[in-house]
Design a protein around this motif. Structure first.
Motif, short mmCIF file in Angstrom:
data_model
loop_
_atom_site.label_atom_id
_atom_site.label_comp_id
_atom_site.label_asym_id
_atom_site.label_seq_id
_atom_site.Cartn_x
_atom_site.Cartn_y
_atom_site.Cartn_z
N PHE A 127 -46.71 26.83 48.28
CA PHE A 127 -47.66 27.92 48.46
C PHE A 127 -47.18 29.11 47.64
O PHE A 127 -46.08 29.62 47.86
N VAL A 128 -47.99 29.53 46.69
CA VAL A 128 -47.51 30.45 45.67
C VAL A 128 -48.09 31.86 45.77
O VAL A 128 -47.86 32.69 44.90
N GLY A 129 -48.83 32.16 46.83
CA GLY A 129 -49.34 33.52 47.01
C GLY A 129 -50.82 33.56 47.32
O GLY A 129 -51.51 32.55 47.31
N GLY A 130 -51.30 34.75 47.56
CA GLY A 130 -52.70 34.97 47.90
C GLY A 130 -52.83 36.29 48.63
O GLY A 130 -51.87 37.08 48.71
N LYS A 218 -37.31 37.72 50.43
CA LYS A 218 -35.87 37.54 50.39
C LYS A 218 -35.49 36.10 50.73
O LYS A 218 -34.52 35.55 50.20
N ASP A 219 -36.27 35.50 51.61
CA ASP A 219 -36.14 34.07 51.89
C ASP A 219 -37.48 33.56 52.41
O ASP A 219 -38.44 34.33 52.56
N GLN A 220 -37.57 32.28 52.64
CA GLN A 220 -38.77 31.68 53.20
C GLN A 220 -38.32 30.51 54.08
O GLN A 220 -37.31 29.87 53.80
N PHE A 226 -45.24 25.67 61.61
CA PHE A 226 -45.20 24.92 60.36
C PHE A 226 -45.61 25.71 59.14
O PHE A 226 -45.82 25.13 58.08
N VAL A 227 -45.75 27.01 59.24
CA VAL A 227 -46.08 27.82 58.06
C VAL A 227 -44.96 28.81 57.81
O VAL A 227 -44.14 29.09 58.68
N GLY A 228 -44.93 29.35 56.60
CA GLY A 228 -43.95 30.37 56.27
C GLY A 228 -44.45 31.75 56.63
O GLY A 228 -45.60 31.95 57.00
N VAL A 271 -50.07 40.21 51.31
CA VAL A 271 -49.64 39.14 50.40
C VAL A 271 -49.37 37.89 51.22
O VAL A 271 -48.61 37.92 52.19
N ASN A 272 -49.99 36.79 50.82
CA ASN A 272 -49.84 35.53 51.56
C ASN A 272 -48.52 34.85 51.24
O ASN A 272 -47.73 35.33 50.43
N ASP A 273 -48.30 33.72 51.87
CA ASP A 273 -47.08 32.93 51.78
C ASP A 273 -46.63 32.71 50.33
O ASP A 273 -47.41 32.27 49.50
N MET A 274 -45.36 33.01 50.06
CA MET A 274 -44.78 32.80 48.73
C MET A 274 -43.38 32.22 48.87
O MET A 274 -42.73 32.37 49.91
N PRO A 275 -42.86 31.56 47.83
CA PRO A 275 -41.51 31.01 47.89
C PRO A 275 -40.44 32.09 47.88
O PRO A 275 -40.67 33.23 47.46
N GLU A 276 -39.26 31.71 48.30
CA GLU A 276 -38.10 32.60 48.29
C GLU A 276 -37.85 33.14 46.89
O GLU A 276 -37.93 32.43 45.89
N GLY A 277 -37.56 34.44 46.82
CA GLY A 277 -37.25 35.08 45.56
C GLY A 277 -38.44 35.65 44.82
O GLY A 277 -38.27 36.38 43.83
N ASN A 278 -39.65 35.35 45.26
CA ASN A 278 -40.86 35.84 44.60
C ASN A 278 -41.27 37.20 45.13
O ASN A 278 -40.94 37.57 46.25
N THR A 279 -42.05 37.91 44.33
CA THR A 279 -42.59 39.21 44.72
C THR A 279 -44.08 39.25 44.45
O THR A 279 -44.54 38.84 43.38
#
Length: 313
Positions: A127-130, A218-220, A226-228, A271-279
């Motif tokens: 999941f990369v954002g939204g 900072k983390d995910q 079951f969601v981040g 901002v929706n679910d994103m991986p660790e380290g992303n902004t």
């Protein structure tokens, strides 16, 4: 509600992959004219995502207009290569609908067992954002970075009968081309960080007016539903029921993320679910009053993922 097995990994992938679908195969591409203000528009009038089929890679800003009577968000999922909305329709959505029906009947154990029917490849979904949640009539502006590839856009808010919006047509295939947008990373005047250890952290001394927020992951992690974690901005009226809102933010509750949304609250983006380290970034125009930043997780307050703040004149 977390299941201590590989099922939890499957389910996080599935749930966050319940977004917008286009019934029209006609391809649309974001042209220079359509992006003259460097913004890609997304419009929802019913259970749809009206937006280009192809967009450039790199930094993109999405202006999401919720012109429907329902609460929505959009989430961009990176499915395994070769998987599209048709795979979601055939192998994912029926499992979620069957499981939710059992959960609403009070058969939680049987409901969560249904998720074992999800395909193995769902554990590979990223999941990369939204956008954050948007109430009817609201417009949200969210920016994040996308690499070239094929994606799926979705919204998994639920109807009053428990059916996910994904099963109502809110999934859409999206191609991100190798052509770079040429956009620069946005600049923020208000910085937010989010993590499992510290929760949501930001300087809550905010004045009225338009602001650009950055959200650093900072983390995910996979929470009990079951969601981040993500960040949703909410305007609170004086009679807002905070306990009701917190419970509503957990889709795994029988009435969680179900229409109608709680009274006396207005969702205005995030901002929706994103991986660790992303902004990711989002804009919001704030008027004096009370607001909240909250994640779509169970018991958000106990995890410091529910923060109330006041906007001054």
């Amino acid at each position: 509600m977390r299941m201590i097995s590989s099922l939890s990994i499957l389910l996080i992938g599935v749930l966050i992959s319940c977004k917008g679908k286009s019934d029209e195969p006609k391809e649309q591409t974001a042209t220079a004219d359509e992006k003259k203000d460097n913004v890609i528009e997304i419009v929802t009038e019913d259970m749809d995502f009206q937006m280009p089929d192809t967009i450039p890679s790199g930094w993109n800003t999405f202006r999401y207009k919720n012109l429907s009577p329902q609460t929505h968000f959009f989430l961009v999922d990176k499915y395994p290569e070769g998987k599209t909305t048709k795979d979601a329709e055939e192998f994912v959505m029926p499992v979620f609908d069957d499981a939710m029906k059992l959960i609403m009947e009070g058969k939680s154990e049987e409901g969560f067992t249904e998720f074992s029917k999800l395909p193995d490849w769902f554990g590979e979904v990223v999941f990369v954002g939204g956008s954050g949640l948007l109430s009817p009539g609201q417009v949200g502006e969210t920016s994040f970075h996308l690499k070239p590839g094929e994606y799926i856009v979705e919204c998994y808010v639920k109807m009053s009968n428990g059916v996910f919006h994904t099963s109502m047509g809110m999934t859409k295939d999206l191609v991100v081309s190798p052509t770079d947008s040429g956009n620069e990373q946005p600049a923020a005047d208000t910085k937010i960080s989010i993590s499992t250890t510290d929760g949501i952290v930001f300087n809550d001394s905010i004045s009225s007016g338009e602001h650009t927020f950055s959200v650093y992951y900072k983390d995910q992690t996979v929470h009990e539903n079951f969601v981040g974690h993500d960040v949703n901005l909410v305007r609170l009226a004086k009679n807002a029921n905070l306990n009701e809102l917190e419970n509503w933010m957990n889709w795994a509750n029988p009435e969680g993320l179900m229409e109608p949304a709680p009274k006396a609250v207005t969702f205005i983006g995030g901002v929706n679910d994103m991986p660790e380290g992303n902004t990711g970034y989002f804009k919001a125009k704030l008027t004096p009053g009370n607001y909240m930043l909250i994640s779509e997780v169970p018991d958000a307050s106990s995890k410091n993922l529910m923060k109330i703040f006041e906007v001054s004149e």
